[in-house]
Design a protein around this motif. Structure first.
Motif, PDB file in Angstrom:
ATOM      1  N   ASP A  66       1.440   3.060 -10.576  1.00  0.00           N
ATOM      2  CA  ASP A  66       2.096   2.648 -11.771  1.00  0.00           C
ATOM      3  C   ASP A  66       2.948   1.708 -11.430  1.00  0.00           C
ATOM      4  OD1 ASP A  66       0.730   4.843 -13.212  1.00  0.00           O
ATOM      5  OD2 ASP A  66       2.419   6.282 -12.827  1.00  0.00           O
ATOM      6  N   SER A  67       3.678   1.442 -10.456  1.00  0.00           N
ATOM      7  CA  SER A  67       4.524   0.387 -10.110  1.00  0.00           C
ATOM      8  C   SER A  67       3.940  -0.923  -9.801  1.00  0.00           C
ATOM      9  CB  SER A  67       5.365   0.912  -8.931  1.00  0.00           C
ATOM     10  OG  SER A  67       4.926   1.000  -7.807  1.00  0.00           O
ATOM     11  N   CYS A 120      -5.497   1.392  -0.444  1.00  0.00           N
ATOM     12  CA  CYS A 120      -4.120   1.856   0.352  1.00  0.00           C
ATOM     13  C   CYS A 120      -4.373   2.322   1.648  1.00  0.00           C
ATOM     14  CB  CYS A 120      -3.593   2.835  -0.655  1.00  0.00           C
ATOM     15  SG  CYS A 120      -2.815   2.083  -2.006  1.00  0.00           S
ATOM     16  N   GLN A 121      -5.292   3.254   1.869  1.00  0.00           N
ATOM     17  CA  GLN A 121      -5.660   4.050   3.042  1.00  0.00           C
ATOM     18  C   GLN A 121      -6.365   2.974   3.905  1.00  0.00           C
ATOM     19  OE1 GLN A 121      -8.136   7.423   2.110  1.00  0.00           O
ATOM     20  NE2 GLN A 121      -7.562   8.263   4.051  1.00  0.00           N
ATOM     21  N   PRO A 130       0.942  -1.112   0.000  1.00  0.00           N
ATOM     22  CA  PRO A 130       0.077   0.003   0.061  1.00  0.00           C
ATOM     23  C   PRO A 130       0.622   1.209  -0.062  1.00  0.00           C
ATOM     24  CG  PRO A 130       0.131  -0.994   2.110  1.00  0.00           C
ATOM     25  CD  PRO A 130       0.735  -1.937   1.468  1.00  0.00           C
ATOM     26  N   TYR A 131       2.057   1.104   0.326  1.00  0.00           N
ATOM     27  CA  TYR A 131       3.189   2.186   0.369  1.00  0.00           C
ATOM     28  C   TYR A 131       3.612   2.620  -0.958  1.00  0.00           C
ATOM     29  CZ  TYR A 131       2.832   2.403   5.343  1.00  0.00           C
ATOM     30  OH  TYR A 131       2.362   2.498   6.627  1.00  0.00           O
ATOM     31  N   SER A 132       3.089   1.672  -1.993  1.00  0.00           N
ATOM     32  CA  SER A 132       3.597   1.950  -3.422  1.00  0.00           C
ATOM     33  C   SER A 132       2.876   2.734  -4.295  1.00  0.00           C
ATOM     34  CB  SER A 132       3.851   0.380  -4.131  1.00  0.00           C
ATOM     35  OG  SER A 132       4.611   0.601  -5.171  1.00  0.00           O
ATOM     36  N   THR A 133       3.070   2.935  -5.454  1.00  0.00           N
ATOM     37  CA  THR A 133       2.407   3.742  -6.347  1.00  0.00           C
ATOM     38  C   THR A 133       1.347   2.949  -7.404  1.00  0.00           C
ATOM     39  OG1 THR A 133       4.231   3.977  -7.957  1.00  0.00           O
ATOM     40  CG2 THR A 133       3.971   5.858  -6.451  1.00  0.00           C
ATOM     41  N   GLY A 176      -6.542   3.645  -4.263  1.00  0.00           N
ATOM     42  CA  GLY A 176      -6.262   4.775  -3.318  1.00  0.00           C
ATOM     43  C   GLY A 176      -6.881   4.348  -2.004  1.00  0.00           C
TER      44      GLY A 176
END
Lengths: 548, 147
Positions: free
Chosen positions: A307-308, A336-337, A302-305, A333
């Motif tokens: 795109d990656s 991730c939160q 979850p700390y990634s983007t 998003g």
């Protein structure tokens, strides 16, 4: 072709237990579920008792014989079984639409020498003949048409071989191109499989009419674009897509035709009218849930983007649970939160360890008097303990130098040092063990510098020698002591109070006496009268005036 | 002479830095690649586009992480101080109408002949002609909030 399907007109029926399938390469093969044998040669009735056991050359080639995943019953035309095989990924209860999706006509070819009749292949690989004029459909072709269909099939088989050859030649090129496309598409805002174009060199040579002769039973039940994108076989999947692209343009049914045939097929499958409704789109909430499921399953960071992480997601079928990339991004998003919040909670529960402990352990393992600090630092600069930013370089250096200077002394001296040090430590309790030493001990160089096998007994002995009252066991003593001390305090306070009171009383008495004396003096009026009072008063004033 | 602040000598980052360290490293590597990429055949303006894009992405990432409470306020401030993100650009994102701003150059009206902003600031709905735009400053395809 499943056993439920009417057998081809020209061939004798299969013996009991055998099913016919189409390999991704286009060959038909036959599979016996009970004996788990497969063969390219069509089993015939008399030989049914002993299915051929050794047929090494007939086993389908390795390219589509996937270990664990490929099972010969692998039913491109049995969507239900397909989903059971992939339960981990697909979760059938949520996506019922694949299981009882009604069959649909896919290609239509006119049968030569039998003018109005057309041979229709459905998405699930079934074939039937249809007369557009009388709107009549038959699973079993009448005898008069059988020969015509047979010739058509023969033609299509040749055609298929030719196609196969071309396809093999092009597959390497195609894959390369596909990878390029994927790379480009990753950057695009809208990433839709259906929009991708495929390089099709054979298209022009063969012409559009040729496609009609392809009996495309293998082209499997690909309901919607992308839904079946598993990572099982890239090539196979790719080929299917190509085929879909080719055949897509050929379905030239009118609305009426399609509706009528669907009804017919639905009746065959025993479906009601309501099942014919298009169930393509999931509710957005369900889609979001499914997508979040995917994110959970793939261990996305979850700390990634976005795109990656995208390349990991695209291959999974649930990627298309949401229709647009915008929505996917949004759900990503949100997910991730939520995930970050969870991780935070978990971290709070964990016991925090002093970073110096790890560093000292590292020193203990690696430090030698042969290396000066700069050399040691350079040698181990890639180690995690050395890169730890929570301890400053200065602290690291001090520890190292201290360690080296102490390690040069004899073990006995070091042990004595440790014993002396332990006596000064106040954090140690009778209840503490070797695992739960206070950080002040663990991070002390005098503790680290003694080898582990020698320091453990020392520390244990010291802990045992600690007085009982320091521990939790003698809490009653402790309370008594506290009570006694409180009482003493109280008594002292009372004594002080009394002392002040007495002083106050004494001062009051003094004041009282003075006023009495004054009154007495005032009453003592002699012959001079008031003058006698005034004179001494004046003198007093003068004295006072001088004094300050 | 001012002290040289190297990575090892600077103040250690607050807690939570190791969570985002990998992603930041990825951005750093990307930036290095973009800096060293050959520029033959590129237009003069085009050379800097990847730099702007990566810088934008990294700022966006850090700001998003901060909004998602993935990083603490302390860490966010530390990152800004150590120039992992562009604080001025992030400040613009907080303003209405600038939520997706690509770079500060694109709203610098003093640098244009007619005191206008960059083409990428024009909403897609207002654009005439279907051609995709690439702005000269940073290669942005459009960063109006309504897009």
């Amino acid at each position: 072709m499943s056993s439920g399907h009417p057998p081809s007109a020209s061939l004798p029926p299969l013996p009991k237990g055998w099913t016919e399938h189409r390999a991704p390469t286009g060959h038909n093969y036959y599979y016996h579920a009970e004996t788990k044998t497969s063969t390219y040669t069509r089993p015939v009735e008399p030989a049914h008792a002993a299915p051929v056991p050794n047929f090494a050359p007939q086993v389908p080639p390795q390219s589509y014989q996937q270990p664990n995943q490929f099972n010969f019953n692998y039913p491109r035309n049995h969507p239900q079984q397909y989903h059971h095989a992939n339960q981990g990924q697909f979760q059938p209860p949520r996506r019922p639409r694949h299981q009882d999706k009604p069959d649909k006509p896919k290609t239509k070819r006119s049968i030569p020498d039998a003018a109005p009749w057309v041979l229709v292949t459905t998405k699930k690989g079934n074939t039937f003949i249809h007369n557009p004029e009388t709107k009549e459909s038959l699973w079993d072709a009448p005898e008069s048409l059988k020969s015509a269909i047979e010739s058509l099939e023969k033609l299509s088989l040749d055609e298929e071989r030719e196609r196969e050859r071309i396809r093999r030649r092009q597959s390497a090129l195609d894959r390369q191109r596909r990878e390029q496309e994927e790379a480009i598409a990753n950057q695009e805002e809208e990433y839709e499989y259906g929009e991708e174009e495929y390089y099709e060199p054979s298209e022009g040579e063969e012409g559009s009419g040729v496609h009609g002769i392809k009996r495309q039973a293998s082209a499997p039940a690909e309901g919607e674009e992308g839904d079946y994108y598993d990572d099982e076989d890239f090539d196979e999947e790719h080929d299917e897509k190509r085929l879909r692209m080719e055949t897509g343009g050929l379905v030239e049914f009118t609305e009426d035709d399609i509706a009528w045939q669907l009804g017919d097929i639905a009746a065959q499958y025993g479906l009601g009218e309501e099942d014919l409704e298009e169930t393509d789109d999931l509710a957005p909430e369900d889609g979001a849930l499914l997508f979040k499921d995917l994110l959970n399953d793939l261990n996305i960071n979850p700390y990634s983007t976005w795109d990656s992480e995208l390349p990991k997601l695209v291959e999974d079928g649930r990627y298309t649970a949401l229709p647009t990339t915008k929505m996917r991004k949004q759900v990503f998003g949100e997910w991730c939160q939520e995930r970050i919040a969870e991780i935070k909670k978990e971290k709070e529960k964990e016991v925090k360890k002093d970073p110096r402990v790890a560093y000292l352990a590292f020193i203990e393992a690696n430090a030698t008097p042969k290396l000066y600090w700069p050399e040691f630092k350079r040698k181990f600069k890639k180690e995690a303990a050395m890169k730890d930013v929570k301890i400053t370089d200065k602290v690291k250096e001090t520890y190292y130098r201290d360690y080296i200077s102490r390690i040069k002394t004899s073990v006995e001296t070091r042990e004595n040092d440790l014993k002396k040090y332990l006596k000064t430590v106040k954090d140690l309790r009778r209840v503490s063990t070797l695992e739960t030493l206070p950080p002040s001990v663990e991070c002390d160089i005098r503790y680290t510098v003694v080898p582990k096998d020698r320091r453990d007994p020392i520390v244990e002995a010291h802990i045992k020698s600690l007085p009982e009252d320091a521990g939790e066991g003698d809490s009653s003593n402790d309370t008594l002591e506290r009570q006694r001390r409180a009482l003493e305090d109280r008594e002292a306070a009372v004594r002080r109070e009394r002392f002040y009171n007495q002083k106050d009383i004494a001062r009051g008495k003094e004041v009282l006496r003075e006023t009495e004396m004054e009154i007495k003096r005032a009453m003592n009026v002699g012959k001079e009268g008031l003058l006698g009072h005034l004179e001494p008063a004046k003198e007093k004033d003068e004295e006072e005036g001088k004094a300050p | 002479m001012p002290p040289i602040r190297t990575r090892n000598k600077r103040k250690p980052p607050p807690d939570g830095f190791d969570d985002i360290e990998d992603t930041l490293l990825e951005f750093e590597n990307k930036m290095k690649d973009a800096e060293n990429a050959p520029h033959d055949g590129k237009r003069r303006n085009e050379v800097l586009w990847p730099i702007f894009q990566i810088s934008h992405q990294r700022s966006r990432y850090i700001y998003d992480m901060y909004l998602k409470e993935g990083i603490s306020r302390d860490l966010y401030d530390w990152l800004l101080k150590n120039k992992y993100a562009d604080p001025l650009l992030i400040a613009k994102w907080k303003k209405q109408g600038y939520e997706k701003l690509c770079c500060l150059k694109c709203i610098q009206t003093k640098e244009t002949n007619f005191g206008s902003t960059c083409i990428c600031r024009v909403p897609k709905a207002r654009m005439t002609g279907g051609n995709a735009v690439e702005c000269v400053n940073c290669g942005c395809h459009g960063c109006a909030s309504s897009d």
